[in-house]
Design an enzyme around this catalytic site. Structure first.
Site, PDB file in Angstrom:
ATOM      1  N   HIS A  71       0.852  -1.193   0.000  1.00 11.61           N
ATOM      2  CA  HIS A  71       0.000   0.000   0.000  1.00 11.61           C
ATOM      3  C   HIS A  71       0.884   1.238   0.000  1.00 11.61           C
ATOM      4  O   HIS A  71       1.298   1.735   1.050  1.00 11.61           O
ATOM      5  CB  HIS A  71      -0.898  -0.012   1.235  1.00 11.61           C
ATOM      6  CG  HIS A  71      -1.913   1.086   1.273  1.00 11.61           C
ATOM      7  ND1 HIS A  71      -3.267   0.841   1.197  1.00 11.61           N
ATOM      8  CD2 HIS A  71      -1.788   2.433   1.372  1.00 11.61           C
ATOM      9  CE1 HIS A  71      -3.924   1.993   1.263  1.00 11.61           C
ATOM     10  NE2 HIS A  71      -3.036   2.975   1.364  1.00 11.61           N
ATOM     11  N   GLY A  79      -3.766  16.057  -1.425  1.00 11.92           N
ATOM     12  CA  GLY A  79      -4.658  16.919  -2.168  1.00 11.92           C
ATOM     13  C   GLY A  79      -5.919  17.294  -1.422  1.00 11.92           C
ATOM     14  O   GLY A  79      -6.733  18.061  -1.929  1.00 11.92           O
ATOM     15  N   THR A 109      -7.707   9.245  -2.510  1.00 13.31           N
ATOM     16  CA  THR A 109      -8.792  10.223  -2.595  1.00 13.31           C
ATOM     17  C   THR A 109      -8.853  10.864  -3.977  1.00 13.31           C
ATOM     18  O   THR A 109      -9.927  11.046  -4.552  1.00 13.31           O
ATOM     19  CB  THR A 109      -8.588  11.328  -1.542  1.00 13.31           C
ATOM     20  OG1 THR A 109      -8.378  10.745  -0.266  1.00 13.31           O
ATOM     21  CG2 THR A 109      -9.795  12.238  -1.472  1.00 13.31           C
ATOM     22  N   GLU A 166      -7.105   1.547  -3.705  1.00  9.46           N
ATOM     23  CA  GLU A 166      -7.766   1.324  -2.441  1.00  9.46           C
ATOM     24  C   GLU A 166      -9.172   1.867  -2.555  1.00  9.46           C
ATOM     25  O   GLU A 166      -9.375   3.044  -2.772  1.00  9.46           O
ATOM     26  CB  GLU A 166      -6.998   1.948  -1.282  1.00  9.46           C
ATOM     27  CG  GLU A 166      -6.814   3.452  -1.390  1.00  9.46           C
ATOM     28  CD  GLU A 166      -6.171   4.091  -0.163  1.00  9.46           C
ATOM     29  OE1 GLU A 166      -6.505   3.731   0.983  1.00  9.46           O
ATOM     30  OE2 GLU A 166      -5.335   4.988  -0.366  1.00  9.46           O
ATOM     31  N   ARG A 173     -15.006  10.729   2.416  1.00  9.04           N
ATOM     32  CA  ARG A 173     -14.405  10.977   1.099  1.00  9.04           C
ATOM     33  C   ARG A 173     -14.744   9.879   0.095  1.00  9.04           C
ATOM     34  O   ARG A 173     -14.357   9.966  -1.067  1.00  9.04           O
ATOM     35  CB  ARG A 173     -12.884  11.080   1.235  1.00  9.04           C
ATOM     36  CG  ARG A 173     -12.399  12.270   2.041  1.00  9.04           C
ATOM     37  CD  ARG A 173     -10.945  12.111   2.449  1.00  9.04           C
ATOM     38  NE  ARG A 173     -10.803  11.030   3.421  1.00  9.04           N
ATOM     39  CZ  ARG A 173      -9.621  10.577   3.852  1.00  9.04           C
ATOM     40  NH1 ARG A 173      -8.497  11.094   3.377  1.00  9.04           N
ATOM     41  NH2 ARG A 173      -9.569   9.609   4.747  1.00  9.04           N
ATOM     42  N   HIS A 205      -9.882   0.725   1.574  1.00 10.93           N
ATOM     43  CA  HIS A 205      -9.555   1.802   2.498  1.00 10.93           C
ATOM     44  C   HIS A 205     -10.687   1.893   3.519  1.00 10.93           C
ATOM     45  O   HIS A 205     -11.865   1.996   3.151  1.00 10.93           O
ATOM     46  CB  HIS A 205      -9.426   3.130   1.741  1.00 10.93           C
ATOM     47  CG  HIS A 205      -9.509   4.339   2.628  1.00 10.93           C
ATOM     48  ND1 HIS A 205      -8.393   5.009   3.082  1.00 10.93           N
ATOM     49  CD2 HIS A 205     -10.586   5.008   3.142  1.00 10.93           C
ATOM     50  CE1 HIS A 205      -8.777   6.022   3.831  1.00 10.93           C
ATOM     51  NE2 HIS A 205     -10.100   6.051   3.892  1.00 10.93           N
ATOM     52  N   HIS A 234      -5.782   0.009   6.980  1.00 14.05           N
ATOM     53  CA  HIS A 234      -5.913   1.075   7.984  1.00 14.05           C
ATOM     54  C   HIS A 234      -6.768   0.617   9.168  1.00 14.05           C
ATOM     55  O   HIS A 234      -7.384   1.451   9.854  1.00 14.05           O
ATOM     56  CB  HIS A 234      -6.552   2.345   7.391  1.00 14.05           C
ATOM     57  CG  HIS A 234      -5.944   2.836   6.126  1.00 14.05           C
ATOM     58  ND1 HIS A 234      -4.588   2.804   5.882  1.00 14.05           N
ATOM     59  CD2 HIS A 234      -6.516   3.397   5.017  1.00 14.05           C
ATOM     60  CE1 HIS A 234      -4.352   3.323   4.672  1.00 14.05           C
ATOM     61  NE2 HIS A 234      -5.505   3.661   4.129  1.00 14.05           N
ATOM     62  N   ARG A 237      -6.726   2.374  12.631  1.00 12.01           N
ATOM     63  CA  ARG A 237      -6.873   3.834  12.683  1.00 12.01           C
ATOM     64  C   ARG A 237      -7.780   4.290  13.821  1.00 12.01           C
ATOM     65  O   ARG A 237      -7.705   5.433  14.262  1.00 12.01           O
ATOM     66  CB  ARG A 237      -7.386   4.364  11.350  1.00 12.01           C
ATOM     67  CG  ARG A 237      -8.832   4.054  11.035  1.00 12.01           C
ATOM     68  CD  ARG A 237      -9.235   4.631   9.693  1.00 12.01           C
ATOM     69  NE  ARG A 237      -9.005   6.057   9.650  1.00 12.01           N
ATOM     70  CZ  ARG A 237      -8.638   6.735   8.558  1.00 12.01           C
ATOM     71  NH1 ARG A 237      -8.465   6.088   7.411  1.00 12.01           N
ATOM     72  NH2 ARG A 237      -8.465   8.024   8.602  1.00 12.01           N
ATOM     73  N   ASP A 293       1.563   3.034   3.663  1.00 16.21           N
ATOM     74  CA  ASP A 293       0.841   4.197   3.133  1.00 16.21           C
ATOM     75  C   ASP A 293       1.831   5.256   2.669  1.00 16.21           C
ATOM     76  O   ASP A 293       1.565   6.464   2.716  1.00 16.21           O
ATOM     77  CB  ASP A 293      -0.126   4.787   4.164  1.00 16.21           C
ATOM     78  CG  ASP A 293      -1.336   5.475   3.516  1.00 16.21           C
ATOM     79  OD1 ASP A 293      -1.412   5.490   2.275  1.00 16.21           O
ATOM     80  OD2 ASP A 293      -2.177   6.000   4.258  1.00 16.21           O
TER      81      ASP A 293
END
Length: 395
Positions: A71, A79, A109, A166, A173, A205, A234, A237, A293
């Site tokens: 990943h 961004g 994203t 992902e 998002r 994701h 993730h 997280r 990541d």
């Protein structure tokens, strides 16, 4: 031309973790492959005199497989706070100095100003520079950003493409995909994997949304698709998400932890803490992987979706996480598979992730502090004695 391209290389007196411990051995490298493994000090190795051999004595240093990072935003991520926050493409030595010898790139994203075509071209560029590189097709959103018009045909006809990723769920998002959209994509990648022998998984994701893993749990419960097709990342997280992901292991899923930079894991778990808990709970460790990541944006949003602050992923966090877990008292052979053989298993990389005869010569040398001093990718030294041997084209 590099010595390793013109002669055999004999790595003498290395303490091999393959990733299981093999003890002190000698390893013969021929071209880009591991040709033989010998017991050290068990007599002279017979090699025809006309074959040039470079012998390197490592005095008992640790030898491991190279890390496989499943990943990484190789074209740059970010961004979320405007065009000026787009991360530049990640250079070769950002990976090799961190011990990464195989990388899988992806879009996140921003699958609008960044394209799968650009992602694939960066894969080819990293390959030209000596790294083993692959990619996922798509990005956060549905419909997917593809090259051929569908994920199935991207995987079938584009050799470096191994699956979908992902793809975002439980995140403000995301495209807020429906259950039907998720299982249709999972079916596409699964069938394409069967046709090609590739990974054929959908790399999800996971955001901080309250639904967490509901779509994946429902797909496993209500469809015939194998659990291995659903690969959430993730998952450390936030703490409720980690608890739910641990339950997925019993269903046959592989889960992917993110090696967040130190101090950025709140409100979740540092990867080293998540690994320690997995060991204490006697979870199936062979189903757990760790990725960086690298090059990706690590933003923190408030409940209204407003960006509060951000950091960026770096491949170096993989080695830092490994050392942190070892400092907690875990063994190298417990943690190392999460960076090597476990990743190769879920991604179906048949010649990577282990030190064994016939496997690719992707190797790391570590000192007594588990610092990476030497990196070999496909039989070529990229780092020796902490010195850079090969740089990226624009580094």
């Amino acid at each position: 031309m590099n010595d390793s391209q013109t002669m055999l290389i004999l790595l003498c007196n290395v303490n091999i973790y393959a990733p299981n411990p093999l003890g002190i051995k000698d390893v013969l490298i021929a071209g880009n492959k591991i040709a033989a493994i010998y017991d050290h000090g068990q007599g002279e190795i017979t090699i025809p005199k006309q074959w040039p051999v470079k012998v390197i004595n490592f005095d008992g240093a640790i030898l491991t497989p190279g890390f496989i990072d499943s990943h990484a935003h190789i074209t740059g991520g970010g961004g979320e706070a405007g065009f000026a926050t787009q991360v530049p493409p990640v250079g070769l030595t950002e990976f090799t100095h961190a011990g990464v010898t195989t990388v899988v790139g992806l879009l996140g994203t921003d699958d609008t100003t960044r394209s799968t075509e650009n992602l694939l071209s960066r894969v080819y560029g990293l390959r030209e520079e000596g790294l083993s590189a692959y990619c996922w097709t798509g990005g956060y959103h549905f419909p997917l950003t593809t090259i051929t018009g569908s994920a199935k045909s991207d995987i079938a006809f584009l050799e470096p493409v191994i699956g979908i990723g992902e793809f975002a769920i439980s995140d403000h998002r995301s495209s807020q995909p429906t259950f039907e959209e998720v299982i249709r994509l999972a079916s596409e990648t699964h069938v394409a994997g069967l046709i090609t022998g590739k990974a054929g998984v959908i790399h999800f994701h996971l955001g901080d949304g309250e639904r967490r893993l509901e779509l994946i749990e429902r797909a496993i419960r209500e469809t015939e698709l194998p659990a291995r097709v659903f690969n959430p990342t993730h998952v450390n997280r936030n703490k409720p998400l980690f608890e739910d992901s641990c339950k997925l292991l019993s269903k046959g899923c592989h889960i992917d932890l993110t090696a967040f930079p130190a101090g950025t894991a709140q409100p979740g778990w540092e990867a080293c803490d998540a690994i320690e808990m997995a060991v204490e709970r006697q979870l199936p460790l062979e189903q757990i992987t760790l990725s960086s990541d690298g090059g990706g944006c690590l933003p923190c949003f408030d409940p209204q979706g407003e960006l509060q602050h951000m950091d960026f992923g770096r491949a170096s966090t993989l080695g830092e996480t490994l050392v942190a877990t070892l400092n907690k008292g875990l063994s190298l052979e417990t943690v190392l598979p999460m960076l090597t053989s476990n990743v190769a298993n879920i991604l179906r990389f048949k010649n990577k992730g282990q030190i064994a005869v016939g496997f690719d010569a992707d190797l790391l040398v570590m000192n007594e502090k588990y610092e990476i001093t030497d990196v070999m990718a496909q039989g070529v030294w990229h780092k020796q004695n902490n010195q850079t041997m090969i740089k990226g084209t624009f580094e």
